[in-house]
Each structure stands twice: as C-alpha cells, then as structure tokens.
Design a protein around this motif. Structure first.
Motif, PDB file in Angstrom:
ATOM      1  N   VAL A  24       0.813  -1.218  -0.173  1.00  0.00           N
ATOM      2  CA  VAL A  24      -0.100   0.028   0.093  1.00  0.00           C
ATOM      3  C   VAL A  24       1.056   1.429   0.031  1.00  0.00           C
ATOM      4  N   ILE A  25       0.826   1.824  -1.136  1.00  0.00           N
ATOM      5  CA  ILE A  25       1.692   3.077  -1.229  1.00  0.00           C
ATOM      6  C   ILE A  25       1.044   4.318  -0.743  1.00  0.00           C
ATOM      7  N   VAL A  26       1.653   5.186   0.239  1.00  0.00           N
ATOM      8  CA  VAL A  26       1.063   6.197   0.861  1.00  0.00           C
ATOM      9  C   VAL A  26       1.930   7.542   0.870  1.00  0.00           C
ATOM     10  N   ASP A  27       1.354   8.645   0.406  1.00  0.00           N
ATOM     11  CA  ASP A  27       1.837   9.909   0.121  1.00  0.00           C
ATOM     12  C   ASP A  27       0.898  10.866   0.394  1.00  0.00           C
ATOM     13  N   ILE A  28       0.383  10.964   1.779  1.00  0.00           N
ATOM     14  CA  ILE A  28      -0.792  11.643   2.057  1.00  0.00           C
ATOM     15  C   ILE A  28      -0.985  12.989   1.609  1.00  0.00           C
TER      16      ILE A  28
END
Lengths: 240, 240
Positions: A24-28
């Motif tokens: 799960v790639i996250v870059d809020i």
C-alpha cells in the motif's frame, strides 16, 4: 494470521521481502490523496512519473492531462498542480481523461514496491477501500510510506496506524515495532487528526492558504470510500 | 536554537549531514546499556566491534575482556555475553580492565556516525549524562537508533523521545517528524515504561528469563547518571 508491517521510507525497502504481499503506497500530502481524488472524479487511469520531463512526455504520448508540482507549488507548463482541488474544478472537467502526474517521493515508493503481488495506493480518503481490499486478499500487507526526501513523515505513518486499526483483530499488528508505533500515533491523533498532524514538520512546510485547504481535504476519512487505485502493468486504475 | 533529530535506522544515515553535530548512538537492548554499565562499573575503555573474530582479535591484542552474543545468547569462547549483569558479578571484577564487545547493530550505527563532531552512547541508564553533555555542547544533536537489522525499533525510538523531552525547551524538537513521533511515544510510554516496551516485537524476541532481567535493568532511568561513553580515536571512554 496475515501481518501488517510498515516501511517508513522507500530508503528502507531493501530490508523487506515484498513477494506474496500487498503493498500500500502512501503519500498523504499530497500524491496519493490527489490520485484517489482524480480516479474518484472519473479520471480513467493515472501514470505516476518521477520527473517533469516524463510527465510532459506521457502527456504528449497518451494525450492525457498533466499534473506536476515542484517544492509544493504547481509547476509551469502543466494542466494541473498536485492539489486534489484541481480535479474538483467544474471549469475543467476531468471525467474520461487519463492523467500523468509527477511526484518524486510517491513514484519512488511505488516503483520500488513492484515485487509485491498487488500494489495499491492508500490515503485517508479511501481508507475503507484499502482495508476491504487487503482483508479480501488475506495476505501480508506492507504499508510503504513515501516519506519526505527519504525521511520519516508523520502523516504517512499515522495513515499506516489507521489501516492497522481497521485490520485488527483479523491481522497481526503486533509483530512489527513500526506497526505498533504507527498504531499508537494513530490512537493519539484520531480524536483530532487535523490538529495532531498540524504539528508535522512537513505540514508546516506547506503553510500557504491553498496548501492548508489541501491538508484539510486530504484528512477526510472515506470521502472516496469506493476508490482503489491499483497498479496494472504501467498505470493505476480504479479497482474499487 | 539547536535541533534534535532522530534517525530510526543506520540504513537512513546517508540522508543526514552529521558534520558539526553531536551523535548519540542508541541500542537499548542491549549494547548501549551494557557499555554504559561496563564503564559505570570501572571498565577503563571499550572497543565496540562488529564481528566475533574482531572481538577475539582485540581481546588478544589489547589484553581486554571480551563480550559477545549471537541471536541474543552469549557466544562461545568469550568472557561475557551482552548482558549488563556480566559487569555486576562480584566473582569476576571488571574494574580497571578494558573491554572488547561485539554488537552488530550498535557498531554499524557508531561507525556510520563518525563524521559527527562528538559521538556518545546513550541509554536510559545514562539519560541525564547524555542530556547534560548535549546541552553543554549547544549544537544540533542526532539520535542514531541502532534498530533491529536495519528496521525501526520501539525502545530505541522511545529513548530518543525521552532525550528530546529532557532537552525541551532549550532545543528545537518540532522541526523533525521523527522527533515529534518519538516524543509522542515517550509521553505515552513514560507512565509505565516497562509495560509499554513489553509490547515491542524485539522485546518479545528476548523472552528468556535472563533477557527479561536484562530488559528491566536497561529501563532504569539514570542508574548511571554520571557515565558518558564518548568516542575518542578508536575507543569509547567515560567522559562523564
């Protein structure tokens, strides 16, 4: 019981074996939130790229909308910046269009995660979709935080904690110290997420009025609860 | 105002510029706690080494005590394991002896930090000594967590938060998300540090009776408040 682990920086990804896992790639702030918004507003698919040149090239080759920022500001010569509000502007409908988006940290995190069995994009906006997908897969999950120039980033970590909380008790969230820490931070922050994350150094770097609007937008939990950007071959499509 | 930053893994050290800074090397379980205990009990100086062969070689060359562990157990052929209690055994006085100690994670963290202006070893046992030294130096400080095989480790991070709390308000603890997160975790854990850290995956790996004694020992805040292991040329000496 499948495990939830969290990698705090793309620079640590070599320590993890992604095979057989969901990444799960996250870059809020803001790439993953913007991609979720774009797909939620009818964009057909997204090409995440690292450089402005690639962004332009994809735009020309695929006839798609282009979105790019540098140092938190829209880059010159592109249709959109990196703000989710760009996809909510009635004057420029995005439905049915493809998108090429330049995001340094997010693209690096995604490209380094392609050994995983499934690669999806997570944000607070689509937390439910991510949790549902991971639960249905029933496999170990690794949350890959894009971070800030390779360094630990509070908002991405807190998202990891929120996901771990949603996956409890069906997933093991206690065999990784990173997951434990993220859960603790989420539990602390949840009652007033906006105030909690306003402390973040990264958030304070984005201290313009526009960035502040983006920030509040990106913290809306499950605003796009049906959107799941999933990597297929060379692009992200909505698998929600 | 000087800053407090925390590097969660030696694998991230290349992202930091150590020049002009104080580096605090932390490996709570157990290398940094054991080194502090050794110097506190009268060991003259410590050679931290990465491998068992180096440990033996230093022992022979310098005529010093040797301490080594592998996978949490004392390694065969050495005077001591990696338990601080080895230095508290009246049957084997350590006063006036030098020590060669093998510690994989801790040695890597230390060797990668030598560009700093000053390199010291931190643990809960000598928290006051570290805080006093850093305060007197008045320079930016980077807490370097040894971690667990390169990965984030709860107890090292919580120590970083404890140090940041001691340095508040004279130091800037808000310009790094890593420091903010560590402070939050410390604030959560402080009321019952032992219970809090018992959740740690690393702590649960050390689940023997002896390791459990070590764990409780290593959490005694300021038990060696005058001991400051500081790197000089090729060894750690007590600068406290």
């Amino acid at each position: 019981m499948p495990k939830v682990d969290i990698c705090f920086s793309p620079e640590l990804l070599h320590l993890y074996d992604l095979r057989g896992k969901v990444a799960v790639i996250v870059d809020i702030l803001r790439a993953s939130s913007t991609i979720v918004t774009a797909l939620g507003e009818g964009v057909t698919h997204v090409f995440p790229v690292a450089t402005l040149d690639e962004c332009t090239a994809y735009g020309q080759e695929h006839g798609c909308l282009t979105a790019a920022e540098r140092d938190g500001l829209p880059a010159a010569g592109f249709d959109l910046g990196n703000s989710p509000f760009g996809f909510l502007d009635a004057r420029r409908p995005v439905q049915g269009r493809a998108l090429s988006i330049s995001t340094t940290n997010g693209t690096m995190a995604l490209r380094r995660s392609l050994a995983a069995d499934a690669v999806v994009v997570g944000s607070f906006l689509n937390l439910a979709a991510v949790a549902d997908f991971v639960r249905a897969q029933g496999r170990d999950v690794l949350v890959v935080c894009a971070g800030w120039k390779g360094q630990f980033c509070l908002e991405d970590t807190v998202f990891g904690g929120a996901l771990a909380a949603r996956l409890t008790p069906d997933f093991d969230v206690r065999s990784s110290d990173a997951t434990l820490a993220a859960l603790h931070l989420w539990q602390q922050g949840e009652p007033n997420l906006s105030n909690y994350l306003l402390q973040s150094a990264h958030v304070r770097r984005l201290n313009s009025l526009e960035a502040s609007k983006d920030f509040e937008f990106c913290l809306q939990i499950d605003a796009y609860a049906q959107v799941l950007p999933r990597w297929q071959h060379d692009r992200l499509i909505n698998n929600g």
